[in-house]
Design an enzyme around this catalytic site. Structure first.
Site, mmCIF file in Angstrom:
data_model
loop_
_atom_site.group_PDB
_atom_site.id
_atom_site.type_symbol
_atom_site.label_atom_id
_atom_site.label_comp_id
_atom_site.label_asym_id
_atom_site.label_seq_id
_atom_site.Cartn_x
_atom_site.Cartn_y
_atom_site.Cartn_z
ATOM 1 N N CYS B 2 -79.829 10.613 18.470
ATOM 2 C CA CYS B 2 -78.636 10.177 17.766
ATOM 3 C C CYS B 2 -78.720 10.798 16.375
ATOM 4 O O CYS B 2 -79.683 11.477 16.054
ATOM 5 C CB CYS B 2 -78.597 8.653 17.619
ATOM 6 S SG CYS B 2 -78.360 7.769 19.179
ATOM 7 N N GLY B 28 -74.971 13.714 19.239
ATOM 8 C CA GLY B 28 -74.321 12.592 19.922
ATOM 9 C C GLY B 28 -72.822 12.699 19.878
ATOM 10 O O GLY B 28 -72.252 12.757 18.791
ATOM 11 N N ASN B 102 -81.765 5.459 14.563
ATOM 12 C CA ASN B 102 -82.031 6.583 15.453
ATOM 13 C C ASN B 102 -83.461 6.443 15.926
ATOM 14 O O ASN B 102 -84.377 6.422 15.116
ATOM 15 C CB ASN B 102 -81.844 7.913 14.704
ATOM 16 C CG ASN B 102 -82.216 9.097 15.559
ATOM 17 O OD1 ASN B 102 -82.179 9.021 16.786
ATOM 18 N ND2 ASN B 102 -82.576 10.205 14.918
ATOM 19 N N GLY B 103 -83.640 6.334 17.221
ATOM 20 C CA GLY B 103 -85.005 6.222 17.741
ATOM 21 C C GLY B 103 -85.070 5.280 18.920
ATOM 22 O O GLY B 103 -84.065 5.013 19.578
ATOM 23 N N CYS B 238 -91.624 15.005 16.036
ATOM 24 C CA CYS B 238 -91.325 15.270 17.445
ATOM 25 C C CYS B 238 -91.159 16.771 17.689
ATOM 26 O O CYS B 238 -90.296 17.423 17.093
ATOM 27 C CB CYS B 238 -90.040 14.548 17.834
ATOM 28 S SG CYS B 238 -89.435 14.960 19.478
ATOM 29 N N TYR B 244 -85.387 21.871 21.116
ATOM 30 C CA TYR B 244 -84.068 21.747 21.719
ATOM 31 C C TYR B 244 -83.022 21.015 20.870
ATOM 32 O O TYR B 244 -81.886 21.442 20.777
ATOM 33 C CB TYR B 244 -84.219 21.042 23.065
ATOM 34 C CG TYR B 244 -82.918 20.704 23.723
ATOM 35 C CD1 TYR B 244 -82.173 21.704 24.348
ATOM 36 C CD2 TYR B 244 -82.417 19.407 23.712
ATOM 37 C CE1 TYR B 244 -80.956 21.408 24.946
ATOM 38 C CE2 TYR B 244 -81.218 19.111 24.301
ATOM 39 C CZ TYR B 244 -80.486 20.106 24.918
ATOM 40 O OH TYR B 244 -79.289 19.822 25.496
ATOM 41 N N SER B 288 -78.909 27.443 23.462
ATOM 42 C CA SER B 288 -80.206 27.014 22.920
ATOM 43 C C SER B 288 -81.308 28.038 23.117
ATOM 44 O O SER B 288 -82.289 28.033 22.386
ATOM 45 C CB SER B 288 -80.597 25.670 23.533
ATOM 46 O OG SER B 288 -80.604 25.792 24.934
ATOM 47 N N ASP B 350 -84.978 30.171 28.643
ATOM 48 C CA ASP B 350 -84.312 28.896 28.352
ATOM 49 C C ASP B 350 -85.273 28.050 27.523
ATOM 50 O O ASP B 350 -86.470 28.321 27.461
ATOM 51 C CB ASP B 350 -83.935 28.180 29.654
ATOM 52 C CG ASP B 350 -82.767 27.215 29.439
ATOM 53 O OD1 ASP B 350 -82.373 26.992 28.273
ATOM 54 O OD2 ASP B 350 -82.243 26.697 30.436
ATOM 55 N N ASP B 351 -84.741 27.007 26.875
ATOM 56 C CA ASP B 351 -85.603 26.213 26.020
ATOM 57 C C ASP B 351 -86.552 25.304 26.786
ATOM 58 O O ASP B 351 -87.650 25.027 26.346
ATOM 59 C CB ASP B 351 -84.761 25.411 25.021
ATOM 60 C CG ASP B 351 -83.730 24.559 25.711
ATOM 61 O OD1 ASP B 351 -84.080 23.548 26.345
ATOM 62 O OD2 ASP B 351 -82.543 24.924 25.652
ATOM 63 N N CYS B 387 -90.094 10.662 27.920
ATOM 64 C CA CYS B 387 -90.229 10.351 26.498
ATOM 65 C C CYS B 387 -89.759 8.920 26.255
ATOM 66 O O CYS B 387 -88.724 8.508 26.756
ATOM 67 C CB CYS B 387 -89.367 11.309 25.670
ATOM 68 S SG CYS B 387 -89.291 10.840 23.940
#
Lengths: 449, 449, 449, 449
Positions: B2, B28, B102-103, B238, B244, B288, B350-351, B387
């Site tokens: 987010c 988001g 956020n989290g 992170c 990404y 990406s 790709d990522d 995750c």
């Protein structure tokens, strides 16, 4: 700039037409429409908005039949998006027809005035109405002959598809200025579309470009489309399609657009080779400057970097920035990659400069972000003349290269250096085997009334 | 995933917050909201939709005051977009407060059950409600002490901004897992935002990252934000933000995201160097995969080409393709550059690979377009663990690298070869000076209850 | 003023609830919502807008299960239509519950402050949140006992329906101020609704009113709803329901609303009988004044005429009239029947006068249209006190009858004469067998904390 | 059935036109449009939807100028609401014009075919296009002479307003079938509108009806509109306007619609007087049956009661009722007043019976609600012929009175008795001084090609 498509001989005609229009959305986002024919009746659905908004499942179910034509409309100043949407439908002596058109008729006003003099009425500002009137007023018995007669009075850059209740007539002007290609659908039937990128999405094989001056007729009687060469071809495909309009994965006149753009960048690099130019990276103005920048980097050995990020969430309506946030609007679309460019000399590549205001803002944005030098390169020649062949350019007075020399433009946009392609460079980058429509650059308005 | 933002001390607080949220729209798109405070009252506007849709001029005029907090919500399965939008507002003993978060709180259920046991009610599924309850139930007199007490019971990866009627409290967890940066607005006051890309758009200078375990307090009394170190920091940003999530022009923990991605590509190239691998071009999966592909190309000398075109007109609603048009959905987003890749050996980057289905479709699309070989490279290690620190990953059973070896994945996606970064490679690409949160790759769930 | 409904034991529960809410749309047009329960889960859909807009087929399919509760929200100043929509959902110790409420809790602030003191948070301004907290904080084991305990702390005019994952609890306050009736669905199961007009539309038979102070419990175990008398009843149904709120075809406390309104008109006529009043026609202010005007006409023998036409196309948004078109807004809703009333003496009947501004405009409009005399009659007593029992009345200072005598009001609205019902008249018109809630007229706030 | 309006000589022309269209919304809710003229240019805005939805402030600001014409379109089967919206705009030899039309041209197909034969095209199905073509093809020099010539080829029931860039031409057919009145705006200039109810809302004084066969010309040169009698008048105003279409507060041909409807009800009562009919109350089918029911009640002495309640919240889209809720759709619009009618004999009055299905449902609904007897009275004669003069009636085969005798209809709708007005009754109710268009009742199609 607009997109047209015709699907013939496939039960999913309208659905495939909508997918093809979706693939060609970049050619026009203002309005879109499709006419299908089924059992002697023409069904039309058109509205302002994106293809994905207008063609709901309900709309596509309404558009019955195994043939369909479609159109994406580019926004031009002063047009009414709903009333000027295509296809244009009309009842006339032989029944019903619906027409889509991409291009511009340069004798539009003369024909219009002549028709009006004879009592015709015009309900829109679209030149497509001209053709309908000319077809309707022809004394010929067959639609194909009426179209021929109408085209004899029509001068311009055009691609038309006329759909009757059982046939489709596809016409490209003698110069082939606007692109138009023919493909075979794997699920049955044919597709004609402004750009080949539409073929990939509907699973069609490219057959060939529609020839300049050719009329293709699709009908139940013939398995294959009938071809009639209406006019002596004088092939002059529009250079601007390669420079800016077409999607990079499209192939126009046998040339892949992406590769021609890389060539333009390579040529810019060759022109810079003997200069004493020291730059740290090649930075494209996204998205259209990317292939040329890749070409420049490959040719020059200077690293390619995405020094400007494009924000794809920019919608049609958003907060009007207050006075304090003046330059917000540009930056909402394009952001500089500060850490990458700070203290660096940049070779920035854009596809073209029209008015100069955007280029000026980009240079300022990059310098504000810390760029030491900004060398601006343009993957096309100076635009000195308005286009009358289907591209929405401003008045000549607004064209910066009409008003200023290269040196003056460089100073105006506050770049450290500025180079364009020469007209010869451009021609060679696309392919020296062909004569192109270059009127925006050289003022050669070869289509004459 | 987010985005959060706080603006303090600027008369255009809500407007600036909306611009910052616009810059962080990639974090988001499901819902968005802002709470402002003015004259002892908190004003909130939140709704499903994009920032540019929700924050009309009318909405921004309603959000009076010189401080504001905002949130973009990422769509997660099963959530109700309107009810679960943030900020979350509450009246409690000390007055009013509004919170953005956020989290992910990993002891959410335990805290919730304990609170419910004591008679609390929960009106949404958001863990933000936990913090509000804990703050409200604290016996401390000052909000700052209540927040501290609440955080002592809170375990997880989090960034919170709590806004009262005259103050803002900004908190980042002790590991600094989710990013959060502090900036100074040129037009006055401060900004705190998940990503620094928001600073550029609102004309703010980056000051520093909010420290792990730090609480910043903005109030009228102090010109500068007060800083309190709540917890002993154990910095573990992170890794996935670099891989990404974050926008390439953001700087997280002093590292420019774009450059770390280029490094990842370079490392992939170094790993391939001693192999007998002959490829014609490096092709990114857009958008990406682009920086890593540029890194790979720069390192290896293999040309970088945009072999896959991304269509940005893909909206939220469009025709459901019929059976005949099965693979349409992927291709509506990504198109192969046929002329460029036909007959060529491609090094595709790709990522990441999560479930493997998209990678499989991309390989198939490229081979259908004529690619001779497709060597797949992934700019991150194998994802073997879900995750729990704020990223929406599927169940472990759906992670292809949990179920298959690298060789099996390569076969499944029908690539000619497949390589990932090792965990060590990833760490070095971002910066060896730091310990990262890598739980998706190594299963080290270091945040424990 | 709001509407609530509960459906229990019918597979079309949400659909029937939406139809019942549609029938009660006149009680609230701001927002609407429904919660259904199915297999241990509560599903909620609520939004601003009309019932017919919010409850699409898609929404109703989401609302699975054989029980549902619903709510229509009346617009009140300062409320946020989305956040304050009902039902209110919460997870708490015994699981999940959802609540709808019609009425007003007069000890709301005290309870709220007490709860907040103990650490509770309030996320909305709705008093429904009070009840949820009280239920959640109760130490009782069964929901019914928790509700009882919660109600012991709750003072006001209320009708609640609490839905758990398998039961419904229906409660009406001891005074029965707000209406609530029980019916049997012909297609199976039960309905509880604010007004009986909902029964007709869902094909239900009226069984009886829910008793003042009664709790009805619907559960799988019992074929019939269980009834528990929670409080000693002191029946005082709200007189305003008869005067203005309820639909004329509803039956409240055994009395048909339409007939009570006719009685009010008859009483006004009887009061005028011995006056020397010469009028040509009785004209209702549509739609609410119609039954009383019919009663007046029947009693007096003066002809009833629709001298004022109501335009039902008045939407929520329309052009703001310019200065030149000042009185447009009233006239867009109500138009005088010029040819009918020109030169005539009118006896105009409205249901009530609150601020006096509308009445003043109506008199002016009729006189401008040529009416010789306008004698204003009000089918209720003078409103001198604000209502705290669930009706949205303005502050006492805005009530014209608080500030002015009858004679002054008559002069202010420029009528030729003005008469109200006395409080005794009103009571007799509805039915002398009952004590009514008349606080707006007599200031008797009998519900005390 | 449609509405037209013209405003001339007022700076708020478009705004006043929109208000007038709002007052005439009952004549058409499908689409609406306005053309204004300013500085030699015609501006048009039209769209599907209600007046209050289409004419936003933005739209009205676009419609500059001191003259405007407008139109409300009635929904008819098979029409495309956007494409068939009016005004219809055209460029032709003399410049630009825009036209609105209310009525029906009975020689539409012949004229169309003749025009098509000569090469004209038709882009819509609207007969308004005929007139535009005829005007454009005329060889006359002045627009007024072209219009005259065009009308000489036009047969039907029509009211047209043609707006050029500086003038307005108002024409009503020689029979005056469709209503059209002239008024003087208090704020300056003139208004022409289908119904006088529009005058009240825009503050205009009624001057007179436009005469049958008259052309009014508004221009800058003349303070007063110029009047030209184009055709010998044979006045036959449409009886259906009085029966059903017009708003009760309108005055058509000097007769107030409401009063003519009361007269119809009185006549029905007189016809019933010598029968041995015992009924308890007169009940109108709302809203259109109300005035006739009042007339019946006044004449007969039987009390008038609102035994059927109309729900005004019925929107355009709502849940499709399931099989179990079959009769829901009728009842969502009309509800019986159970307590009032149970056990009673009702005299129910509706304005007309077309197919009989609605009447049948109403009788059933009343009997289900407990009515002992339902005596049905219709305030118009039996409809045996379709209307070709501008009213949307079904095919003759669907007209119940074409297929059945009065006795059979009575049985079909399950009424206890059924009476209509005779044609003579209807004429007398409206006013015996005039010959009316009565073709739906007597089949006298007096407008012949």
């Amino acid at each position: 700039m607009c997109a047209i498509v015709g699907i013939y001989g496939n039960n999913n005609a309208a659905r495939l037409a909508s997918v093809a229009l979706f693939a060609m959305q970049h050619r026009g986002q203002e309005a879109t429409g499709i006419s299908s024919s089924c059992d002697g009746k023409i069904y039309t659905k058109k509205d302002s908005g994106l293809v994905s908004e207008v063609f709901t499942d309900e709309a596509l179910q309404y558009l019955k039949g195994n043939m369909a034509i479609g159109h994406n409309r580019y926004s031009t100043a002063g047009s009414d998006s709903i009333l000027d949407a295509q296809p244009v439908f009309a009842k006339y002596k032989l029944g019903e027809m619906s027409i889509v058109h991409n291009g511009n008729l340069i004798n539009k006003e003369e024909v219009r005035n002549e028709l009006i003099d004879k009592g015709a009425i015009f309900q829109t500002g679209m030149d497509t109405e001209n053709l309908i009137h000319l077809i309707a007023k022809s004394s010929k018995d067959r639609l194909r002959d009426r179209i021929k007669e109408a085209l004899n009075k029509t001068v311009g850059a055009y691609c038309f598809i006329v759909q009757s209740r059982s046939k489709q007539f596809v016409i490209r002007d003698r110069y082939g200025i606007r692109p138009l290609s023919l493909g075979k659908l794997k699920s049955g039937g044919y597709i004609v579309a402004s750009e080949t990128c539409a073929f990939d999405l509907v699973d069609a094989d490219f057959i060939r470009d529609v020839n300049p001056g050719e009329m293709l007729i699709f009908s139940e009687n013939n398995e294959q489309p009938e071809s009639i060469q209406l006019f002596e071809p004088e092939y002059r495909p529009c250079a601007f399609e390669y420079v800016y309009f077409a999607r990079p994965d499209s192939v126009i006149d046998g040339k892949n657009v992406y590769i021609t753009r890389e060539n333009m960048g390579k040529t810019l690099a060759k022109n810079d080779a003997n200069k004493d130019l020291k730059v740290d990276m090649v930075v494209p103005v996204p998205d259209s400057g990317v292939p040329a920048a890749l070409g420049y980097a490959a040719q020059s050995g200077v690293p390619f970097e995405l020094g400007i990020i494009r924000n794809h969430y920019v919608g049609r309506t958003f907060i009007e920035p207050t006075q304090e946030m003046r330059n917000l609007k540009v930056r909402m679309k394009l952001s500089p990659m500060k850490s990458l460019i700070a203290g660096k000399s940049l070779l920035v590549i854009d596809d073209s400069i029209v008015r100069g205001t955007t280029s000026k803002r980009i240079v300022k944005m990059l310098k504000d972000a810390g760029a030491k030098e900004v060398h601006f390169r343009v993957a096309s020649p100076e635009i000195k003349f308005p286009c009358y062949y289907g591209i929405d350019t401003p008045n000549q007075e607004e064209l910066i290269s009409f008003k200023m020399t290269k040196e003056e433009v460089c100073k105006y946009i506050e770049a450290d250096s500025l180079e364009y392609l020469s007209i010869e460079d451009l021609r060679n980058s696309i392919g020296a085997d062909r004569n192109y429509a270059l009127e925006s650059f050289d003022g050669d308005y070869f289509v004459t009334k």
